[in-house]
Design a protein around this motif. Sequence first.
Motif, PDB file in Angstrom:
ATOM      1  N   ASP A  85      -1.329  -5.587   4.518  1.00  0.00           N
ATOM      2  CA  ASP A  85      -1.750  -6.697   5.377  1.00  0.00           C
ATOM      3  C   ASP A  85      -2.666  -6.200   6.493  1.00  0.00           C
ATOM      4  O   ASP A  85      -3.470  -6.960   7.028  1.00  0.00           O
ATOM      5  N   ILE A  86      -2.502  -4.918   6.851  1.00  0.00           N
ATOM      6  CA  ILE A  86      -3.258  -4.335   7.964  1.00  0.00           C
ATOM      7  C   ILE A  86      -3.976  -3.077   7.487  1.00  0.00           C
ATOM      8  O   ILE A  86      -3.383  -2.234   6.814  1.00  0.00           O
ATOM      9  N   LYS A 112     -11.594  -9.203   4.816  1.00  0.00           N
ATOM     10  CA  LYS A 112     -11.407 -10.113   5.951  1.00  0.00           C
ATOM     11  C   LYS A 112     -11.184 -11.543   5.464  1.00  0.00           C
ATOM     12  O   LYS A 112     -10.297 -12.253   5.959  1.00  0.00           O
ATOM     13  N   LYS A 116      -6.877 -10.155   5.559  1.00  0.00           N
ATOM     14  CA  LYS A 116      -6.417  -8.849   6.025  1.00  0.00           C
ATOM     15  C   LYS A 116      -6.830  -8.650   7.486  1.00  0.00           C
ATOM     16  O   LYS A 116      -7.898  -9.087   7.909  1.00  0.00           O
ATOM     17  N   THR A 117      -5.974  -7.982   8.246  1.00  0.00           N
ATOM     18  CA  THR A 117      -6.310  -7.600   9.617  1.00  0.00           C
ATOM     19  C   THR A 117      -6.887  -6.195   9.580  1.00  0.00           C
ATOM     20  O   THR A 117      -6.242  -5.269   9.080  1.00  0.00           O
ATOM     21  N   CYS A 132     -16.522  -7.632  12.978  1.00  0.00           N
ATOM     22  CA  CYS A 132     -15.319  -7.906  13.774  1.00  0.00           C
ATOM     23  C   CYS A 132     -15.363  -9.239  14.515  1.00  0.00           C
ATOM     24  O   CYS A 132     -16.434  -9.756  14.831  1.00  0.00           O
TER      25      CYS A 132
END
Length: 237
Positions: A85-86, A112, A116-117, A132
């Motif tokens: 997830d990250i 993204k 997903k982070t 970002c």
Amino acid sequence: NDIRIKEKIGYLPENHRYPDFLKGGEVLDYFARLSAVGKSRRERNKTELLKLVNLEKWADTRIKKYSKGMQQRLGLAQAMMNDPDILFLDEPTDGVDPIGRKEIREVLLHFKEEGKTIFLNSHLLSEVEMICDEVAILDKGRLIRHGTVKELTSPSKTFRIQTSKVTKTLLAGLKPHTIEMDQQNSSIQVTVASQKNLNAIIDHLRKNDIDIKGVVPHKQSLEESFIEILKKDIVEE
């Protein structure tokens, strides 16, 4: 130390290296096994990710034949093998040519879009600006500014006024309304304190029968903001 948390994290270090004798597919399989990813899931993820990073034809090629850009893309695939997830990515486009950077950027934007982070550490601020949503600026380990990309790249108070030819006498008449002013061919770049000053400049030009073809605000890039913030922080110290 909870293994369940680690299962949700993907990581790509800076200057990562894989054994030259391994093949691309073997690298992904090896790291997925370290993350306790089951065989059927490993094979499925490997196939999907190699295709995503455009390396499916290189799956059976040894790493020693990979370019820097290919190794970086393989690293991204490796970081995603456990479907985290990250993602923590340290300089993923470092040393990669413009085409390679574009390919990596497209992969990151795909992650993204999947929700997903991504924590992206990079000195290539143009890449950060395109990828970002939020940015944290660090100096010697200290957090000196945090905000959205939009907040940090908001339009400045600098404008480029496209005009017909302006005389030095006319420019002198504009000076009281500006903080900075620069003439380049058929345009004038001015930095003003307020909208009122900009309006006064435009009124003065029109009053003197100067054609105004356009007024374009200068949007500050993330790199320009970074330098400005860093200089301000040094002065305050």
